[in-house]
Design a protein around this motif. Structure first.
Motif, PDB file in Angstrom:
ATOM      1  N   TYR A   1       0.841  -1.205   0.000  1.00 29.89           N
ATOM      2  CA  TYR A   1       0.000   0.000   0.000  1.00 29.89           C
ATOM      3  C   TYR A   1       0.875   1.254   0.000  1.00 29.89           C
ATOM      4  O   TYR A   1       0.594   2.223  -0.716  1.00 29.89           O
ATOM      5  CB  TYR A   1      -0.902  -0.015   1.241  1.00 29.89           C
ATOM      6  CG  TYR A   1      -1.940   1.085   1.271  1.00 29.89           C
ATOM      7  CD1 TYR A   1      -3.211   0.878   0.752  1.00 29.89           C
ATOM      8  CD2 TYR A   1      -1.652   2.330   1.817  1.00 29.89           C
ATOM      9  CE1 TYR A   1      -4.178   1.880   0.781  1.00 29.89           C
ATOM     10  CE2 TYR A   1      -2.600   3.342   1.856  1.00 29.89           C
ATOM     11  CZ  TYR A   1      -3.863   3.104   1.334  1.00 29.89           C
ATOM     12  OH  TYR A   1      -4.807   4.109   1.355  1.00 29.89           O
ATOM     13  N   ALA A   2       1.944   1.247   0.790  1.00 26.90           N
ATOM     14  CA  ALA A   2       2.851   2.401   0.830  1.00 26.90           C
ATOM     15  C   ALA A   2       3.481   2.640  -0.539  1.00 26.90           C
ATOM     16  O   ALA A   2       3.581   3.783  -1.004  1.00 26.90           O
ATOM     17  CB  ALA A   2       3.932   2.175   1.880  1.00 26.90           C
ATOM     18  N   ILE A   3       3.894   1.574  -1.203  1.00 23.67           N
ATOM     19  CA  ILE A   3       4.461   1.721  -2.555  1.00 23.67           C
ATOM     20  C   ILE A   3       3.403   2.249  -3.517  1.00 23.67           C
ATOM     21  O   ILE A   3       3.675   3.121  -4.353  1.00 23.67           O
ATOM     22  CB  ILE A   3       5.020   0.370  -3.060  1.00 23.67           C
ATOM     23  CG1 ILE A   3       6.172  -0.096  -2.172  1.00 23.67           C
ATOM     24  CG2 ILE A   3       5.484   0.492  -4.511  1.00 23.67           C
ATOM     25  CD1 ILE A   3       6.656  -1.501  -2.478  1.00 23.67           C
ATOM     26  N   ALA A   4       2.182   1.738  -3.384  1.00 24.58           N
ATOM     27  CA  ALA A   4       1.095   2.189  -4.262  1.00 24.58           C
ATOM     28  C   ALA A   4       0.842   3.674  -4.102  1.00 24.58           C
ATOM     29  O   ALA A   4       0.662   4.401  -5.095  1.00 24.58           O
ATOM     30  CB  ALA A   4      -0.181   1.405  -3.964  1.00 24.58           C
ATOM     31  N   MET A   5       0.829   4.165  -2.869  1.00 20.85           N
ATOM     32  CA  MET A   5       0.610   5.594  -2.630  1.00 20.85           C
ATOM     33  C   MET A   5       1.726   6.430  -3.241  1.00 20.85           C
ATOM     34  O   MET A   5       1.481   7.464  -3.867  1.00 20.85           O
ATOM     35  CB  MET A   5       0.526   5.855  -1.125  1.00 20.85           C
ATOM     36  CG  MET A   5      -0.714   5.273  -0.462  1.00 20.85           C
ATOM     37  SD  MET A   5      -2.241   6.078  -1.007  1.00 20.85           S
ATOM     38  CE  MET A   5      -2.037   7.689  -0.265  1.00 20.85           C
ATOM     39  N   ALA A   6       2.976   5.974  -3.070  1.00 24.58           N
ATOM     40  CA  ALA A   6       4.105   6.707  -3.646  1.00 24.58           C
ATOM     41  C   ALA A   6       4.058   6.676  -5.169  1.00 24.58           C
ATOM     42  O   ALA A   6       4.334   7.682  -5.833  1.00 24.58           O
ATOM     43  CB  ALA A   6       5.417   6.114  -3.144  1.00 24.58           C
ATOM     44  N   ALA A   7       3.692   5.537  -5.740  1.00 25.51           N
ATOM     45  CA  ALA A   7       3.600   5.425  -7.199  1.00 25.51           C
ATOM     46  C   ALA A   7       2.498   6.320  -7.746  1.00 25.51           C
ATOM     47  O   ALA A   7       2.667   6.971  -8.784  1.00 25.51           O
ATOM     48  CB  ALA A   7       3.345   3.969  -7.593  1.00 25.51           C
ATOM     49  N   SER A   8       1.379   6.373  -7.056  1.00 22.86           N
ATOM     50  CA  SER A   8       0.287   7.250  -7.487  1.00 22.86           C
ATOM     51  C   SER A   8       0.725   8.705  -7.471  1.00 22.86           C
ATOM     52  O   SER A   8       0.464   9.463  -8.409  1.00 22.86           O
ATOM     53  CB  SER A   8      -0.927   7.046  -6.578  1.00 22.86           C
ATOM     54  OG  SER A   8      -1.963   7.944  -6.915  1.00 22.86           O
ATOM     55  N   ALA A   9       1.413   9.109  -6.390  1.00 20.34           N
ATOM     56  CA  ALA A   9       1.890  10.492  -6.294  1.00 20.34           C
ATOM     57  C   ALA A   9       2.898  10.809  -7.386  1.00 20.34           C
ATOM     58  O   ALA A   9       2.998  11.948  -7.855  1.00 20.34           O
ATOM     59  CB  ALA A   9       2.505  10.737  -4.916  1.00 20.34           C
ATOM     60  N   ALA A  10       3.656   9.784  -7.832  1.00 17.44           N
ATOM     61  CA  ALA A  10       4.658   9.982  -8.877  1.00 17.44           C
ATOM     62  C   ALA A  10       4.071   9.844 -10.275  1.00 17.44           C
ATOM     63  O   ALA A  10       4.797   9.967 -11.270  1.00 17.44           O
ATOM     64  CB  ALA A  10       5.795   8.980  -8.695  1.00 17.44           C
ATOM     65  N   GLY A  11       2.768   9.571 -10.373  1.00 18.04           N
ATOM     66  CA  GLY A  11       2.128   9.454 -11.681  1.00 18.04           C
ATOM     67  C   GLY A  11       2.272   8.092 -12.325  1.00 18.04           C
ATOM     68  O   GLY A  11       1.954   7.915 -13.512  1.00 18.04           O
ATOM     69  N   ASP A  12       2.750   7.107 -11.576  1.00 14.23           N
ATOM     70  CA  ASP A  12       2.914   5.753 -12.121  1.00 14.23           C
ATOM     71  C   ASP A  12       1.694   4.925 -11.727  1.00 14.23           C
ATOM     72  O   ASP A  12       1.749   4.091 -10.817  1.00 14.23           O
ATOM     73  CB  ASP A  12       4.205   5.137 -11.579  1.00 14.23           C
ATOM     74  CG  ASP A  12       4.538   3.798 -12.239  1.00 14.23           C
ATOM     75  OD1 ASP A  12       3.680   3.276 -12.981  1.00 14.23           O
ATOM     76  OD2 ASP A  12       5.644   3.278 -12.000  1.00 14.23           O
ATOM     77  N   ASN A  13       0.592   5.141 -12.414  1.00 12.29           N
ATOM     78  CA  ASN A  13      -0.656   4.477 -12.038  1.00 12.29           C
ATOM     79  C   ASN A  13      -0.625   2.962 -12.238  1.00 12.29           C
ATOM     80  O   ASN A  13      -1.203   2.228 -11.422  1.00 12.29           O
ATOM     81  CB  ASN A  13      -1.830   5.097 -12.793  1.00 12.29           C
ATOM     82  CG  ASN A  13      -2.351   6.331 -12.079  1.00 12.29           C
ATOM     83  OD1 ASN A  13      -1.678   6.868 -11.209  1.00 12.29           O
ATOM     84  ND2 ASN A  13      -3.536   6.783 -12.440  1.00 12.29           N
TER      85      ASN A  13
END
Length: 584
Positions: A203-215
């Motif tokens: 989940y933490a990686i998912a949140m960081a990826a979303s913030a970085a635009g890597d959906n």
């Protein structure tokens, strides 16, 4: 370390805002009661001497003097001097207590370069110090120095296994101020690689990826978290949020699947219902909310949407029942519920009940419309003076609403056939704010109604000068000329400009049609009027349409148009005049 959320994150924020963990009374201020107690607490005698360091013994007197000097400088607001003095002392003594105090003072002075150097020195002196680790990590995050940060954070996370899931979820909040979202993503991937057996790590990686635009990565990590913890509502909501960016329908489908598997997942069901509303699938949304209402009959987050959807579906009885229930619940602001109850009572011809509900509406977005509706009800009851009194009291309490309330008061006077008084009221308001656009416009219309064309013209032209993109100002001036059959070329230019600014406004289309009618282009006028009438079945547009049809010889169609409009608005003066004029 109890948890990163409660220690490291707080440290980072303290450093970010320059408010170190100084004890009560430490902040430099002239309001300090005494310094003696503090000095005793921070004096070198309070620290265990480093007996293996001969220089330390020789520096005792100098240490006392420099401590005192730094503290006095801090009290007098000379934070930079104090931070330098403490840093020098900390480097020479290598004492953990002095290092801690030096870091606090450097943080207060926003000398994060010193904080970083001192924290590294502290860890050399005390490699197992959790406080030193927290400070070092905090200032590295604050200064975006991510190299070498992952091992530090991993050690801190592993130190408290019990709090590990919560600390993983707090990781992204620690980097909220960082602009380099890609760097944050790579760092969190490195940190979480040690903990991939936990759903919180994904989940933490998912949140960081979303913030970085890597959906795609964010979605994959979210689904992995759900594989490890299938009933996790937060992950289900994140999955839907990510899907919604591409396809709201896919997001709704994902939420529905989760609710089907976990019927008691209230938050997901709420989001599902709201998503259905967003897609205007009101029937399905209402069904979801009604199911929630059975389980949570006293939850405002359920009751309010059910009431609103009932309004949307024209189920007035259900809406009123739920709004009445809502005002019995413990919620901080009941204004919206009372406003809608007032509307429902007004529509039900229960004027006194509507007035009572509107009086319960407090400050906020519904306050002004509640005041306007109350005034309208009182005006329709012939209580014009009471309505005016209410509007003036509201204006006194809410000066920022004075213009709108004054315009409403003028409208009451106009509807009561007191047009002169209405214009005088707006003139009085204009005397204190002569360039207020709404006052210029409304007073111009009143002046036109009284036949004071010069006043009307001067105010509309002033409004156009102030707001060159105000379509209604051009339209009002052009229509006034056309209605009097005056200056038709200029009238056409004005209305064409208005139409250019607002091409689908039915009233501007009506004005353009009236200009064409005055110029003899009846067919062109009819085309525009029919388009305007389709956009808005307004009685005055219908009256103009009937007149043009009559002039074209289409008398039966003209009378039918006027009769149908009369059924909708039997009291409209313009429409009734047209019916009298074109009836056989």
């Amino acid at each position: 370390m109890k948890s990163i959320k409660n220690t490291l994150l707080c440290t980072t924020l303290a450093l970010a805002f320059g408010v170190p963990a100084l004890a009560a009374g430490d902040a430099p201020s002239g309001k300090r009661k005494s310094t003696s107690h503090e000095f005793k607490r921070n004096a070198p005698e309070a620290f265990a001497p480093r007996l293996d360091d001969k220089d330390y013994k020789e520096l005792s007197g100098q240490v006392v003097y420099q401590l005192l000097l730094a503290e006095v400088a801090l009290q007098r607001g000379k934070a930079e001097f104090a931070s330098q003095a403490y840093a020098d002392l900390a480097v020479r003594t290598r004492d953990p207590g002095i290092l801690a105090r030096a870091i606090e003072v450097a943080g207060y002075a926003r000398r994060y370069d010193l904080v970083l150097d001192l924290a590294r020195l502290w860890l050399q002196v005390e490699p197992d110090s959790k406080r030193a680790q927290q400070v070092l990590v905090g200032v590295m995050i604050l200064s975006n120095q991510f190299d070498g940060l992952a091992p530090q954070l991993i050690r801190m996370l592993e130190a408290d296994k019990e709090a590990l899931p919560g600390n993983l979820l707090a990781l992204n909040r620690m980097f909220a101020r960082s602009q380099d979202r890609q760097a944050v993503l790579q760092l969190i991937i490195k940190i979480c690689a040690t903990f991939l057996d936990l759903p919180e790590a994904h989940y933490a990686i998912a949140m960081a990826a979303s913030a970085a635009g890597d959906n795609p990565r964010a979605l994959a990590e979210t689904r992995r978290a759900l594989d490890l913890r299938p009933d996790w509502e937060a992950a289900a909501l994140l999955e839907a949020q990510l899907l919604a960016q591409k396809s709201p329908a896919e997001a709704i489908a994902a939420l529905q699947r989760f609710v089907d598997r976990h019927p008691k997942a209230r938050e997901v069901q709420l989001h599902l219902a709201r998503a259905l509303v967003g897609e205007k699938r009101y029937g399905e949304a209402k069904l979801q909310f009604e199911q929630l209402l059975l389980t949570y009959p006293n939850n405002p987050d359920v009751v309010f949407p059910v009431a609103i959807l009932a309004l949307q579906e024209n189920d007035r009885k259900l809406a009123e029942t739920q709004f009445k229930h809502l005002v019995t619940l413990d919620i901080p602001d009941k204004s919206a519920a009372y406003y809608y109850l007032g509307q429902l009572a007004e529509e039900g011809k229960r004027a006194d009940e509507a007035l009572a509900d509107y009086r319960q509406v407090g400050p906020g977005e519904h306050y002004l419309p509640a005041q306007l509706r109350s005034a309208s009800i009182l005006g329709n009851q012939g209580k014009v003076e009471e309505a005016r009194r209410q509007l003036r009291e509201a204006a006194t309490k809410n000066p920022q609403l004075r213009v709108q309330l004054s315009i409403t008061e003028a409208t009451l006077l106009r509807d009561a056939k007191q047009t002169e008084a209405a214009l005088a009221l707006l003139d009085q308001e204009l005397s204190t704010q002569p360039e207020q656009p709404e006052l210029l416009y409304e007073s111009a219309l009143l002046a036109e109604k009284l036949g004071r064309v010069e006043i009307m013209e001067s105010r509309l032209r002033k409004l156009i000068e102030l707001q060159p993109e105000n379509a209604q100002a051009y339209n009002a001036l052009g229509y006034s000329y056309a209605d009097r059959n005056l200056r038709l070329p200029e009238a056409r230019q004005l209305v064409e400009k208005a139409l250019q600014l607002s091409p689908n406004d039915p009233f501007i289309l009506d004005s353009m049609a009236w200009v064409l009618y005055r110029q003899g282009d009846h067919e062109g006028a009819l085309a525009l009027l029919q388009r305007a009438l389709a956009l808005r079945p307004d009685p005055e547009i219908a009256a103009h349409t009937g007149e043009v049809l009559w002039m074209l010889g289409r008398k039966e169609e003209a009378q039918r148009t006027l009769r149908e409009a009369h059924k909708r608005d039997p009291a409209n003066e313009v429409l009734n005049e047209a019916i009298r004029k074109f009836s056989p």
